[in-house]
Design a protein around this motif. Structure first.
Motif, PDB file in Angstrom:
ATOM      1  N   ALA A  56       0.827  -1.211   0.000  1.00  0.00           N
ATOM      2  CA  ALA A  56       0.000   0.000   0.000  1.00  0.00           C
ATOM      3  C   ALA A  56       0.863   1.263   0.000  1.00  0.00           C
ATOM      4  O   ALA A  56       0.557   2.235  -0.712  1.00  0.00           O
ATOM      5  CB  ALA A  56      -0.925  -0.017   1.217  1.00  0.00           C
ATOM      6  N   PHE A  77       0.987   4.090  -2.863  1.00  0.00           N
ATOM      7  CA  PHE A  77       0.266   5.277  -2.400  1.00  0.00           C
ATOM      8  C   PHE A  77       0.575   6.507  -3.250  1.00  0.00           C
ATOM      9  O   PHE A  77      -0.331   7.253  -3.639  1.00  0.00           O
ATOM     10  CB  PHE A  77       0.610   5.546  -0.929  1.00  0.00           C
ATOM     11  CG  PHE A  77      -0.055   6.753  -0.375  1.00  0.00           C
ATOM     12  CD1 PHE A  77      -1.399   6.725  -0.039  1.00  0.00           C
ATOM     13  CD2 PHE A  77       0.643   7.948  -0.201  1.00  0.00           C
ATOM     14  CE1 PHE A  77      -2.025   7.844   0.480  1.00  0.00           C
ATOM     15  CE2 PHE A  77       0.023   9.074   0.304  1.00  0.00           C
ATOM     16  CZ  PHE A  77      -1.314   9.017   0.643  1.00  0.00           C
ATOM     17  N   THR A  92      -5.009  -0.984  -0.698  1.00  0.00           N
ATOM     18  CA  THR A  92      -5.261   0.325  -0.109  1.00  0.00           C
ATOM     19  C   THR A  92      -5.123   0.227   1.413  1.00  0.00           C
ATOM     20  O   THR A  92      -4.958  -0.858   1.977  1.00  0.00           O
ATOM     21  CB  THR A  92      -6.660   0.834  -0.480  1.00  0.00           C
ATOM     22  OG1 THR A  92      -7.638  -0.083   0.047  1.00  0.00           O
ATOM     23  CG2 THR A  92      -6.820   0.913  -1.992  1.00  0.00           C
TER      24      THR A  92
END
Length: 720
Positions: free
Chosen positions: A259, A263, A369
């Motif tokens: 993640a 990002f 996520t």
């Protein structure tokens, strides 16, 4: 055509791709929201997808297959919580059920094949041309086909007939004669309930007293160990060091790394997508405005101008139409620039998508996520919470069993105490049990020597002195049975005092807590006052901004001449600077007011109530006095329990010392004391045993000291 290769469930389990078949949304309606989320994020999800895709579409559709598998999964689990399907095992168990249904399908084994159609004339002609007498004969052997179903049916009928003709073997361990069978012959089904054994009570206490005591110690040790395990597990869950969280930590760290790696690219992609959508919206708005202007220009050109006054100050329709067309042309130029910007943003967005795909490929090929990472962590924590719930259930069972055993022991103790009380009541000598016996006095006769009379007088003096010494202490004047009963009573009171002291631990002091609450209330009221002061300053600043803007708006226009225009410009500049300064002051005070409101930490609708409570000093003083009184009462009760325990312990030591003294006496001295005690009992001059001095004399009596008919009953809990 080459066969289609599919991934088997066992092989697919090791992969974790973002599989979302078209039937994935059906899981919510079949298994529920929580179970569907658990299945979609489980490692066995690819295996379930492979198992469902391997089903024959002619026999199964995904919804019916999953619904039947889930029904069978819960149907075989009974209704016991210990056999309920856990969320972390749901996907694997559902996959096994689907594989069983697909592999051993009842549609494939129980389906009846359609009946064969009768031969047509063309079939018979083709059979005769081939030299076959039977058109349905086997083309390889030339023999007619055999109906294997009828043969198997015949074999099954013979086998079943042989089974029904044979008597069943006797059941082992069951030997019922004709009389026993006749006993049950005329009974209804409900009459058999008398012979049915009730399920054993798993909380029942043993009947043996020694076994109860041993089991009580064992269960207490298990309860203490279980409390320690619960505290450790709760602490581990709070600190993130529990078993499931540690086991899931590598996966969570891997997801967190993925993640974090994605990002930056995901944020850029989202930002560029937002810019692209804003550019699209701008183009659409400009296009609509240009279209509206051209529509207005067309209406103005088509308007009738015969009735217009040529001397009017209104703008002519032709000029208005030209101005609208000019504005539309200007909007076209802006639309062209916006389209170019949109295309550039689209290229940037495409590059951002490419970078995001590269980041996803570098971090495992799955979009991850922060929500995915948090869900993984929460699932591990939920498994630990389930373990903690199991420990709580076990603790409840142990507590119930200990409570039942305590009830059993209390019941036995009450019966024993009652029996001893009645025995002492009926066996203790009283003045009404018989006539008062006086000791025989030997009177000296003339034939007895004087020395004998003198010895008798000395013995009587010694007995009187011993009698007075025994009467000085009530414990010495008691018989052995009375002393034993009194010692037993003291021991019971000491046990109750120790239990009261153990269970009545002094509560935390309320007075410091109330003082802290009052101090916090005063601080809160001070912050409320500061916030209200900042609000008043903000309102004044808003008024100054309004006045400055009004003064700038009503500034008269400049007069003629260079000097007048210069003065007007200077005045206008001063007013504009004043407006800007007022607006800056207003912004500063608005930020300060918002910060003070947040510092209060209490909703604004409670400010008046808190202010009024802080101003009510009488109520605050009463709260503090009540807290001090409560603390003093708690300390007094705790000290009373300590005094009761110490007094009972001292009385027990004194009684045991008396028992030891009697045990060490010679037989002659023991007999003399017993005779004196008997004489005291018959004369009714025995002193009553003194009660144990207790500091709780002014307090209400304990429930255990009340008579049986006045003591309150405890009907809660389980019966013995």
């Amino acid at each position: 055509m080459a066969p289609v290769r599919t991934v088997g469930p066992a092989a697919a389990e090791a992969t974790n791709t973002g599989l979302r078949p078209n039937w994935a949304d059906m899981l919510v309606g079949i298994v529920g929201d929580r179970a569907a989320d658990a299945i979609l994020t489980d490692r066995a999800w690819p295996a379930l997808v492979a198992a469902v895709n391997a089903a024959d579409p002619a026999q199964w559709n995904p919804h019916e297959l999953l619904d039947l598998a889930d029904t069978l999964l819960h149907h075989g689990a009974d209704d016991d919580d210990h056999h309920a399907v856990r969320l972390d095992e749901y996907a694997r168990l559902l996959t096994w059920r689907v594989e069983l249904l697909v592999t051993h399908s009842s549609h494939a084994t129980d389906a009846v094949p359609p009946a064969d159609a009768p031969p047509t004339p063309d079939d018979e002609a083709a059979a005769e041309a081939a030299g076959l007498s039977d058109p349905w004969a086997d083309t390889l052997t030339g023999q007619p086909t055999v109906d294997t179903d009828h043969e198997l049916a015949a074999v099954d009928e013979d086998y079943l007939a042989a089974l029904t003709a044979t008597e069943p073997p006797p059941e082992p361990g069951v030997d019922l004669g004709a009389e026993e069978l006749d006993r049950y012959e005329d009974l209804d089904f409900d009459d058999f309930a008398a012979d049915v054994l009730a399920a054993p009570d798993r909380f029942a206490a043993p009947s043996d007293l020694a076994e109860c005591i041993a089991l009580r110690y064992e269960l207490t040790a298990q309860l203490a160990e279980l409390d320690t395990d619960m505290a450790q597990l709760r602490e581990a869950i709070n600190t993130g060091t529990s078993a499931h969280q540690q086991a899931m930590a590598p996966h969570v760290l891997a997801l967190r790394a993925a993640a974090d790696h994605q990002f930056a690219a995901a944020s850029d992609t989202a930002g560029h997508h937002h810019d692209l959508m804003m550019a699209e919206q701008l183009i659409e708005d400009l296009t609509n405005q240009a279209t509206a202007l051209r529509r207005t220009a067309a209406q103005l050109r088509a308007a009738d101008t015969t009735d217009l006054d040529p001397l009017s100050d209104d703008e002519a329709p032709d000029l208005a139409a030209l101005r609208a067309e000019a504005d539309a042309t200007a909007l076209d130029w802006r639309i062209t620039a916006a389209v170019a910007d949109r295309d550039a943003l689209a290229a940037v967005y495409a590059d951002a998508n490419t970078r995001l795909e590269e980041a996803i490929a570098e971090s495992g090929g799955v979009r991850v996520t922060d929500t995915d990472v948090e869900l993984m962590r929460l699932q591990a924590s939920e498994l630990d919470e389930l373990n903690l719930a199991d420990l709580r259930a076990r603790r409840a069972d142990l507590t119930t069993r200990i409570y039942r055993i305590d009830n059993r022991l209390n019941h036995v103790h009450a019966l024993t105490h009652t029996a001893h009380h009645h025995r002492d009541t009926y066996l203790m000598p009283t003045p009404a049990t018989g006539p008062v016996a006086t000791p025989d006095v030997v009177a000296p006769s003339a034939t007895q020597p004087a020395t004998e009379a003198t010895a008798t007088a000395v013995v009587e003096d010694v007995d009187a002195e011993l009698r007075d010494w025994l009467r000085a202490d009530p414990l010495r004047a008691m018989s052995d049975d009375q002393l034993t009963a009194h010692l037993r009573t003291l021991t019971r009171r000491h046990t109750l005092a120790v239990d009261d002291l153990r269970t009545s631990r002094p509560a935390p002091e309320r007075t410091p807590r109330v003082r802290a609450e009052h101090a916090e209330l005063a601080d809160t009221v001070d912050r409320i006052t500061t916030a209200r002061t900042a609000g008043l300053a903000l309102a004044d600043a808003a008024d100054r901004v309004t006045d400055a803007r009004t003064e700038l708006a009503v500034l008269p226009p400049a007069g003629r001449g260079r000097k007048a225009r210069a003065e007007h410009d200077q005045h206008h500049q001063r007013l504009a600077e004043a407006v800007a300064a007022a607006e800056r002051q207003h912004q500063y005070l608005a930020a300060a007011h918002e910060q003070t409101r947040r510092d209060v930490g209490v909703p604004e609708h409670q400010w008046d109530e808190l202010t009024a409570r802080a101003a009510d000093t009488a109520t605050l003083a009463r709260e503090l006095a009540a807290a001090e009184q409560t603390d003093a009462r708690a300390r007094q009760l705790h000290q009373t329990a300590i005094d009761d325990r110490d007094a009972a312990a001292a009385a027990i030591a004194h009684a045991r010392a008396e028992v030891a003294r009697r045990h060490d006496l010679p037989d002659e001295a023991r007999a003399v004391e017993d005779s004196i005690r008997t004489a005291l009992d018959h004369t009714g001059t025995q002193a009553e045993p003194t009660t144990v001095p207790s500091a709780s004399a002014a307090l209400p009596p304990r429930t255990s000291d009340l008579p049986p008919d006045t003591a309150p009953r405890r009907d809660s809990g389980y019966d013995i």
